[in-house]
Design an enzyme around this catalytic site. Structure first.
Site, PDB file in Angstrom:
ATOM      1  N   HIS A 124     -59.269  -7.215   8.626  1.00 16.39           N
ATOM      2  CA  HIS A 124     -60.687  -7.561   8.795  1.00 16.39           C
ATOM      3  C   HIS A 124     -60.841  -8.948   9.226  1.00 16.39           C
ATOM      4  CE1 HIS A 124     -64.982  -8.542   7.666  1.00 16.39           C
ATOM      5  NE2 HIS A 124     -65.233  -7.022   7.594  1.00 16.39           N
ATOM      6  N   ASP A 201     -56.876  -7.738   0.057  1.00 22.64           N
ATOM      7  CA  ASP A 201     -58.183  -7.548   0.291  1.00 22.64           C
ATOM      8  C   ASP A 201     -58.318  -6.193  -0.086  1.00 22.64           C
ATOM      9  OD1 ASP A 201     -60.437  -6.568   1.668  1.00 22.64           O
ATOM     10  OD2 ASP A 201     -60.114  -7.372   3.562  1.00 22.64           O
ATOM     11  N   GLN A 204     -62.033  -2.268   0.589  1.00 20.40           N
ATOM     12  CA  GLN A 204     -62.048  -0.650   0.991  1.00 20.40           C
ATOM     13  C   GLN A 204     -61.221   0.241  -0.213  1.00 20.40           C
ATOM     14  OE1 GLN A 204     -64.383   0.376   2.602  1.00 20.40           O
ATOM     15  NE2 GLN A 204     -64.703  -1.406   4.039  1.00 20.40           N
ATOM     16  N   LYS A 227     -69.796  -2.351  -1.842  1.00 15.34           N
ATOM     17  CA  LYS A 227     -69.199  -1.063  -1.286  1.00 15.34           C
ATOM     18  C   LYS A 227     -68.865  -0.249  -2.385  1.00 15.34           C
ATOM     19  CE  LYS A 227     -67.089  -3.904   2.563  1.00 15.34           C
ATOM     20  NZ  LYS A 227     -67.790  -3.601   3.699  1.00 15.34           N
ATOM     21  N   CYS A 366     -65.566  -5.463  12.540  1.00 14.40           N
ATOM     22  CA  CYS A 366     -64.930  -6.657  12.300  1.00 14.40           C
ATOM     23  C   CYS A 366     -63.592  -6.618  12.089  1.00 14.40           C
ATOM     24  CB  CYS A 366     -65.507  -7.147  10.953  1.00 14.40           C
ATOM     25  SG  CYS A 366     -67.361  -7.616  10.945  1.00 14.40           S
TER      26      CYS A 366
END
Ligand code: C6P
Length: 408
Positions: A124, A201, A204, A227, A366
């Protein structure tokens, strides 16, 4: 372990509403942001109704109550990712700010011209641009683990990049476009073998399956509340104590100091050192409530449910002539289905689906370099969470057939 999805859906007020055309909402955009259960909405509502005050500053009842709730939320987030100590959880605004915090503090203190940082082609923008900025400022070197034609990472190339002695390896646990779940355990172990610091990261991954920072032995983990059923405006950075303690502060101001003189200051201890100014207090309370909520449903049950929905969605989407899916097979991915439809722009797909209440995202999500790699300016993307059903996947598929008819 099956989820009672109708009971779960009843806990999300927004899922009861209709869209502009008077049709029920089919929300398939949780990768962009998830919806919020009553538990979160009410925790924030209660905070403002009962306990609102600034934290770490007052001795009155409300100030103490607000401080306790804020620090309680930190403990809940620490528990959620199995951090050994709540002080290792820094509240930030989101994943983006968490990664920038590492880039502005740890990386500026530790990386010099020519030092290598390894990223991947599926990042991202929030795990690309902070490093681009550092490259321009410091002359660090960036290399990228390629994405193979099967939409997984090329670990052979990763191994050969590791031979060049990187100082940092920073990559996504799960791609927000392909859905690919990367083999983080192995990737972190290999990075540590050559002495590199690792950043994951987790935007997700943390919301969708159990992520254990101690089992992974990761140095930094970044994620966002919004999220994972929590509010916008707050996220977290987990870091190893030994690293966080040595890092210089991020922003300067109130709360991040121990002492200030006219011409100097002494930084506070962690986590306050990285939390300058009045933080997002009600949002922290909501974040904690979201973590509690997800744990009460069960992260393993959520992961299984999403896997079943994803498998079904991929099978159904594959049936549609002209649909091309981007991402690995269901066993290697999370609840994301990015696709193109021959001859139709992804924005048109999303707009026509919206007429039937089906909310999907269209664009580069993104992740422009990833789209460029596959020769696409944009894709349409449906994404799934604990409250989605196979019936909603059917509505998506019916909607795509309508789009095809419209453009035939
Ligand atoms: N992806 C999507 O629709 P923030 O915006 O800071 O909460 O999260 C940034 C981010 C970082 N990494 C990954 C893998 C992400 O998916 C995201 C956010 C959203 O895909 C918004 S662009």
């Amino acid at each position: 372990m099956t989820l009672n999805v109708s009971q779960i859906r009843s806990q999300f007020p927004i899922l009861q509403r209709e869209t502009a055309n008077g049709v029920p909402l089919v929300y398939l955009d949780s990768t962009a942001t998830s919806q919020k259960p009553l538990a979160v909405i009410e925790a924030m509502n209660d905070f403002y109704r009962r306990s609102n005050a600034n934290i770490h500053r007052g001795v009155h009842t409300l100030a103490e109550e607000a401080t306790a709730l804020y620090e309680e939320a930190r403990k809940k987030i620490a528990k959620f990712v199995n951090a050994p100590d709540a002080r290792q959880v820094i509240f930030t605004r989101n994943t983006t700010e968490s990664i920038n915090l590492v880039a502005y503090t740890w990386a500026r203190a530790n990386l010099k011209e020519g030092d290598l940082a390894i990223l991947t082609e599926m990042e991202h923008h929030s795990n690309l641009v902070p490093w681009h900025i550092l490259q321009a400022e410091r002359g660090i070197r960036l290399e990228f683990i390629p994405v193979k034609d099967d939409f997984t990472l090329d670990l052979e190339t990763y191994r050969s990049l590791l031979d060049q002695g990187p100082k940092l390896v920073s990559f996504t646990h799960m791609s927000n476009v392909l859905g690919t779940i990367n083999p983080v355990d192995e990737m972190i172990r290999l990075a540590h073998d050559v002495g590199a610091v690792t950043v994951i990261d987790g935007a997700q991954s943390v919301p969708h399956f159990s992520v254990d920072v101690q089992a992974l032995d990761v140095d930094f983990l970044a994620f966002s509340a919004h999220k994972m059923c929590g509010p916008t405006g707050i996220g977290a950075l987990y870091g190893k104590t030994s690293l966080l303690e040595k890092m210089p502060p991020f922003l300067g101001g109130g709360d991040m100091i121990k002492e200030v003189k006219l011409r100097s200051f002494r930084a506070n201890t962690i986590p306050a050192k990285f939390e300058a100014g009045t933080p997002a207090i009600a949002e922290a309370v909501g974040f904690g409530a979201a973590a509690d909520y997800l744990l009460s449903v069960g992260m393993d049950a959520i992961a299984i449910h999403e896997h079943q929905i994803t498998e079904y969605a991929l099978d159904r989407l594959e049936e549609i002539p002209g649909v091309k899916l981007f991402g690995p097979t269901a066993d290697k991915k999370g609840g994301v289905a990015a696709f193109s439809l021959d001859g139709v722009h992804p924005h048109d797909v999303a707009q026509i689906l919206d007429r039937d209440g089906v909310a999907v995202r269209a664009g580069h999500h993104c992740a422009q370099p990833l789209h460029e790699k596959f020769g696409l300016p944009a894709t349409s993307r449906a994404s799934f969470y604990l409250y989605n059903t196979k019936g909603e996947v059917d509505k998506l598929v019916d909607g795509i057939y309508k789009v095809k008819k419209y453009f035939a």
